[in-house]
Design an enzyme around this catalytic site. Structure first.
Site, PDB file in Angstrom:
ATOM      1  N   ALA A  88      -2.227 -13.199   8.870  1.00 28.45           N
ATOM      2  CA  ALA A  88      -1.896 -14.569   8.450  1.00 28.45           C
ATOM      3  C   ALA A  88      -0.403 -14.674   8.144  1.00 28.45           C
ATOM      4  O   ALA A  88       0.264 -15.630   8.563  1.00 28.45           O
ATOM      5  CB  ALA A  88      -2.724 -14.939   7.216  1.00 28.45           C
ATOM      6  N   THR A  89       0.128 -13.684   7.438  1.00 27.46           N
ATOM      7  CA  THR A  89       1.572 -13.690   7.136  1.00 27.46           C
ATOM      8  C   THR A  89       2.372 -13.536   8.429  1.00 27.46           C
ATOM      9  O   THR A  89       3.408 -14.176   8.608  1.00 27.46           O
ATOM     10  CB  THR A  89       1.915 -12.564   6.142  1.00 27.46           C
ATOM     11  OG1 THR A  89       1.104 -12.733   4.987  1.00 27.46           O
ATOM     12  CG2 THR A  89       3.372 -12.599   5.732  1.00 27.46           C
ATOM     13  N   CYS A 148      -3.847  -0.142   6.986  1.00 24.46           N
ATOM     14  CA  CYS A 148      -4.061  -0.920   8.215  1.00 24.46           C
ATOM     15  C   CYS A 148      -4.799  -0.113   9.264  1.00 24.46           C
ATOM     16  O   CYS A 148      -5.552  -0.643  10.053  1.00 24.46           O
ATOM     17  CB  CYS A 148      -2.712  -1.343   8.769  1.00 24.46           C
ATOM     18  SG  CYS A 148      -1.646   0.075   9.028  1.00 24.46           S
ATOM     19  N   ASN A 201       0.790  -1.241   0.000  1.00 27.59           N
ATOM     20  CA  ASN A 201       0.000   0.000   0.000  1.00 27.59           C
ATOM     21  C   ASN A 201       0.825   1.295   0.000  1.00 27.59           C
ATOM     22  O   ASN A 201       0.367   2.304  -0.532  1.00 27.59           O
ATOM     23  CB  ASN A 201      -1.032  -0.005   1.126  1.00 27.59           C
ATOM     24  CG  ASN A 201      -0.439  -0.287   2.478  1.00 27.59           C
ATOM     25  OD1 ASN A 201       0.708  -0.721   2.586  1.00 27.59           O
ATOM     26  ND2 ASN A 201      -1.198  -0.031   3.524  1.00 27.59           N
ATOM     27  N   GLU A 213       6.567   1.140  16.388  1.00 29.55           N
ATOM     28  CA  GLU A 213       7.428   1.783  15.396  1.00 29.55           C
ATOM     29  C   GLU A 213       7.245   3.300  15.437  1.00 29.55           C
ATOM     30  O   GLU A 213       6.384   3.812  16.133  1.00 29.55           O
ATOM     31  CB  GLU A 213       7.125   1.216  13.996  1.00 29.55           C
ATOM     32  CG  GLU A 213       7.427  -0.283  13.950  1.00 29.55           C
ATOM     33  CD  GLU A 213       7.534  -0.871  12.554  1.00 29.55           C
ATOM     34  OE1 GLU A 213       6.943  -0.315  11.622  1.00 29.55           O
ATOM     35  OE2 GLU A 213       8.224  -1.898  12.415  1.00 29.55           O
ATOM     36  N   GLY A 238       2.269  -6.343   7.193  1.00 32.97           N
ATOM     37  CA  GLY A 238       1.470  -7.207   6.323  1.00 32.97           C
ATOM     38  C   GLY A 238       0.275  -7.752   7.072  1.00 32.97           C
ATOM     39  O   GLY A 238      -0.126  -7.222   8.120  1.00 32.97           O
ATOM     40  N   SER A 239      -0.290  -8.822   6.559  1.00 34.64           N
ATOM     41  CA  SER A 239      -1.523  -9.363   7.146  1.00 34.64           C
ATOM     42  C   SER A 239      -1.218 -10.214   8.376  1.00 34.64           C
ATOM     43  O   SER A 239      -0.085 -10.688   8.561  1.00 34.64           O
ATOM     44  CB  SER A 239      -2.244 -10.203   6.097  1.00 34.64           C
ATOM     45  OG  SER A 239      -1.414 -11.289   5.746  1.00 34.64           O
ATOM     46  N   GLU A 279       3.751  -5.437  12.226  1.00 29.33           N
ATOM     47  CA  GLU A 279       2.700  -4.420  12.089  1.00 29.33           C
ATOM     48  C   GLU A 279       1.664  -5.040  11.182  1.00 29.33           C
ATOM     49  O   GLU A 279       1.872  -5.147   9.969  1.00 29.33           O
ATOM     50  CB  GLU A 279       3.261  -3.151  11.434  1.00 29.33           C
ATOM     51  CG  GLU A 279       4.247  -2.385  12.277  1.00 29.33           C
ATOM     52  CD  GLU A 279       3.592  -1.530  13.348  1.00 29.33           C
ATOM     53  OE1 GLU A 279       2.356  -1.512  13.431  1.00 29.33           O
ATOM     54  OE2 GLU A 279       4.335  -0.911  14.113  1.00 29.33           O
TER      55      GLU A 279
HETATM   56  P1  NAD Z   1       0.585  -9.781   2.925  1.00 26.41           P
HETATM   57  O1  NAD Z   1       0.714 -10.254   4.331  1.00 26.41           O
HETATM   58  O2  NAD Z   1      -0.123 -10.630   1.969  1.00 26.41           O
HETATM   59  O3  NAD Z   1       2.029  -9.501   2.293  1.00 26.41           O
HETATM   60  C1  NAD Z   1       2.959  -8.643   2.934  1.00 26.41           C
HETATM   61  C2  NAD Z   1       4.360  -9.073   2.543  1.00 26.41           C
HETATM   62  O4  NAD Z   1       4.614 -10.358   3.098  1.00 26.41           O
HETATM   63  C3  NAD Z   1       4.590  -9.209   1.025  1.00 26.41           C
HETATM   64  O5  NAD Z   1       5.868  -8.688   0.727  1.00 26.41           O
HETATM   65  C4  NAD Z   1       4.535 -10.718   0.806  1.00 26.41           C
HETATM   66  O6  NAD Z   1       5.283 -11.163  -0.286  1.00 26.41           O
HETATM   67  C5  NAD Z   1       5.134 -11.243   2.099  1.00 26.41           C
HETATM   68  N1  NAD Z   1       4.731 -12.610   2.459  1.00 26.41           N
HETATM   69  C6  NAD Z   1       3.559 -13.230   2.196  1.00 26.41           C
HETATM   70  N2  NAD Z   1       3.550 -14.454   2.748  1.00 26.41           N
HETATM   71  C7  NAD Z   1       4.744 -14.627   3.370  1.00 26.41           C
HETATM   72  C8  NAD Z   1       5.329 -15.684   4.135  1.00 26.41           C
HETATM   73  N3  NAD Z   1       4.692 -16.821   4.359  1.00 26.41           N
HETATM   74  N4  NAD Z   1       6.576 -15.489   4.648  1.00 26.41           N
HETATM   75  C9  NAD Z   1       7.232 -14.330   4.446  1.00 26.41           C
HETATM   76  N5  NAD Z   1       6.735 -13.298   3.715  1.00 26.41           N
HETATM   77  C10 NAD Z   1       5.497 -13.444   3.184  1.00 26.41           C
HETATM   78  O7  NAD Z   1      -0.070  -8.324   3.049  1.00 26.41           O
HETATM   79  P2  NAD Z   1      -0.477  -7.335   1.868  1.00 26.41           P
HETATM   80  O8  NAD Z   1      -1.671  -7.918   1.213  1.00 26.41           O
HETATM   81  O9  NAD Z   1       0.689  -6.954   1.061  1.00 26.41           O
HETATM   82  O10 NAD Z   1      -0.886  -6.046   2.739  1.00 26.41           O
HETATM   83  C11 NAD Z   1      -2.094  -5.955   3.358  1.00 26.41           C
HETATM   84  C12 NAD Z   1      -2.003  -6.284   4.833  1.00 26.41           C
HETATM   85  O11 NAD Z   1      -0.969  -5.520   5.447  1.00 26.41           O
HETATM   86  C13 NAD Z   1      -3.263  -5.925   5.567  1.00 26.41           C
HETATM   87  O12 NAD Z   1      -3.607  -6.928   6.482  1.00 26.41           O
HETATM   88  C14 NAD Z   1      -2.881  -4.642   6.294  1.00 26.41           C
HETATM   89  O13 NAD Z   1      -3.672  -4.349   7.408  1.00 26.41           O
HETATM   90  C15 NAD Z   1      -1.465  -4.879   6.613  1.00 26.41           C
HETATM   91  N6  NAD Z   1      -0.751  -3.606   6.842  1.00 26.41           N
HETATM   92  C16 NAD Z   1      -0.406  -3.276   8.114  1.00 26.41           C
HETATM   93  C17 NAD Z   1       0.210  -2.069   8.374  1.00 26.41           C
HETATM   94  C18 NAD Z   1       0.584  -1.683   9.800  1.00 26.41           C
HETATM   95  O14 NAD Z   1       1.377  -0.756   9.975  1.00 26.41           O
HETATM   96  N7  NAD Z   1       0.033  -2.328  10.813  1.00 26.41           N
HETATM   97  C19 NAD Z   1       0.494  -1.191   7.331  1.00 26.41           C
HETATM   98  C20 NAD Z   1       0.129  -1.559   6.040  1.00 26.41           C
HETATM   99  C21 NAD Z   1      -0.485  -2.780   5.817  1.00 26.41           C
END
Ligand code: NAD
Length: 504
Positions: free
Chosen positions: A243-244, A297, A166, A475, A240-241, A262
């Site tokens: 789940a990740t 997020c 994002n 952070e 990221g999410s 985060e």
């Molecule tokens: P995502 O978790 O699908 O991917 C994030 C990153 O993780 C990508 O670079 C991806 O390639 C990598 N990844 C995926 N699976 C992995 C694994 N098993 N091991 C290691 N790396 C892996 O998230 P997205 O769809 O890119 O972003 C959306 C999510 O991010 C939403 O849930 C959002 O709330 C969250 N987010 C959080 C913040 C925060 O500051 N809290 C900020 C922005 C986005």
């Protein structure tokens, strides 16, 4: 004395994409060992932006080796010299803000008029952490006149930073700053949906650092998982999410490495009956980040409005959201961009379908725009549903799309219970003129970051991070720097030691 007002960067009329499409590590560009490249497309138009290396675990291993070598030198560089380099990077970010914003707008679908601030935000974080290098202090522990006992904070080693789609440039640059400032080396894994701005950033600034200090390895889950699990990576940080985040914690557990996470949010905005409906409506709209399709997020995607102002706020919200009209992301006039990928677009559509069946009252949107110029992109109108209840799927799960659920409440205790009933706990925005009510609610909500009569904004120095499954760690503050260090205690006995090893 005249006040210096920073110039607003200009938005260029054309896009210059990065020349390099491989991995950057050890101070050089490396083609993926498998020879595999994948096409990156513009979600706003469907156009190809060219191929980018799809790095594998083997490429990641090579990058981590380079980062480990780089650490040997970088950790010995005096902190103020490291800070000088980060400040230079900040200047380059500012000088190239327009170009970087155009790359991100084309690659991730967020409108350029919003992305234009991302480089400045990254630069501010670079400077913030550069300014704090001498504050990464240890302590001295009193033990009497014959002993000195003190602790120092040392860098951990190679840090893995895994980035979401994002705000690709901002996260790539800003989230490397604290780790680099404290003497760690960094391997960034940019998002597979939008890798180009990280590559351009490496083109612009990679050479400022000794080889191996700052590295970028484009790829998908395989590359990310290797970074999280590699024994020579000392800490892994993800935005990221959830789940990740869970997968990364499991991988990190194999080598007992700390994680900084985060993660997602299903954040609440709470409006009390005494709040001004006009101000509340503005807050509801701003908190949703409709400009980048709610793909944030921190978005307050659940709005709990007191029954006494509920209908007024609904009317005003619908009026105000009309400002956001989906358009081509690289057009400076566009106020709302596209969803990042087909996968995510279909996910959002499935939530709109579920909203139809749930009985929520559609106030606006709920569909893709009819403008034929947008036919090849992933667009959805701002979608607002009223009369939501906690059992609805749209009201419970993180959609990461332009979908807002509005709730009417009358009993504060029940409302707070509903606010806290989700698995996430990132942000919360509270609206009332009664500060004692606001303070009570702020203490009760399960969220790591709370605004009162404000929303959406981050403040450098204020710890940002989540409760519950929204993450681990904080952070944008000095605690982020501390997280990249480990404490070592040193005990010095001051009495002389005799030749035969006895006290002199
Ligand atoms: P995502 O978790 O699908 O991917 C994030 C990153 O993780 C990508 O670079 C991806 O390639 C990598 N990844 C995926 N699976 C992995 C694994 N098993 N091991 C290691 N790396 C892996 O998230 P997205 O769809 O890119 O972003 C959306 C999510 O991010 C939403 O849930 C959002 O709330 C969250 N987010 C959080 C913040 C925060 O500051 N809290 C900020 C922005 C986005």
């Amino acid at each position: 004395m005249a006040t210096h007002i920073p110039e607003q960067p200009t938005i260029p009329s054309t896009i210059s994409l990065p020349t390099h499409r491989d991995a950057y590590y050890g101070g050089e560009w490396h083609a993926p060992k498998s020879g595999e490249y994948i096409q990156t497309n513009s979600p706003g138009t469907g156009e190809s932006l060219g191929n980018v290396a799809n790095c594998s675990a083997e490429d990641m291993d090579a990058a981590i080796r380079a980062a480990k070598q780089g650490f040997d030198e970088w950790r010995r560089v005096p902190p103020l010299d490291r800070a000088r380099i980060l400040k230079k990077v900040a200047q380059i970010l500012r000088d190239n803000a327009g170009e970087l914003a155009m790359i991100d707008a084309a690659d991730c679908g967020n409108p350029v008029r919003e992305m234009i601030s991302d480089a400045a935000s990254a630069a501010a974080q670079m400077e913030f952490f550069a300014g704090l290098v001498t504050e990464v202090k240890g302590a001295s522990i009193p033990m009497g006149p014959d002993v000195v006992n003190f602790s120092v904070r040392q860098p951990r080693g190679v840090v893995g930073r895994i980035i979401p789609f994002n705000h690709p440039l901002m996260f790539c640059a800003a989230k490397s700053a604290a780790a680099l400032a404290t003497g760690n080396t960094v391997v960034v894994k940019p998002p597979e949906q939008a890798p180009l701005s990280a590559l351009r950033f490496a083109e612009l600034c990679g050479d400022f650092f000794p080889p191996g200090v700052f590295n970028v390895v484009p790829g998908g889950r395989e590359a990310g998982a290797r970074l999280a699990g590699h024994p020579d990576v000392a800490l892994v940080a993800l935005i990221g999410s959830a789940a990740t985040g869970r997968s990364i914690m499991k991988a990190a557990a194999e080598t007992v490495k700390p994680v900084l996470l985060e993660l997602g949010g299903k954040n609440a905005l709470i409006a009390y009956g005494d709040a001004d409906p006009e101000e509340v409506a503005k807050g509801v709209i701003a908190g949703m980040n409709f400009g980048w399709c709610g793909q944030s997020c921190g978005s307050t995607s659940r709005a709990f409005i007191h029954e006494s102002i509920y209908e007024d706020v609904l009317t005003l919200v619908v009026e105000k959201v009309s400002y956001f009209r989906p358009g081509i992301p690289t057009d400076p006039e566009t106020t709302m961009g596209a969803i990042v990928s087909e996968l995510q677009y279909n996910r959002v559509l499935s939530y709109l379908e579920s909203a139809k069946d749930s009985g929520a009252r559609l106030l606006c949107g709920g569909r893709r725009p009819s403008d034929p110029r947008l036919a090849t992109g992933f667009y959805i109108e701002p979608s607002i549903y009223a009369d939501c209840t906690p059992d609805m799927k749209i009201a419970n799960e993180e959609i990461f799309g332009p979908v807002l659920s509005m709730f009417k409440w009358c009993d504060e205790k029940i409302m707070i219970g509903q606010v806290n009933a989700v698995e996430y706990g990132l942000t919360c925005s509270i609206w009332t003129n009664d500060l004692s009510v606001a303070h009570r609610a702020a203490i009760e909500v399960e969220a790591g970051f709370v605004w009162i009569n404000e929303t959406s904004k981050h403040f450098l120095g204020s710890p940002y991070g989540g409760f519950k499954q929204s993450g681990i760690g904080r952070e944008e503050c000095i605690e982020e720097m501390f997280a990249y260090t480990q404490e070592k205690n040193i005990h010095v006995r001051l009495r002389q030691v005799g030749r035969n090893g006895t006290d002199g």
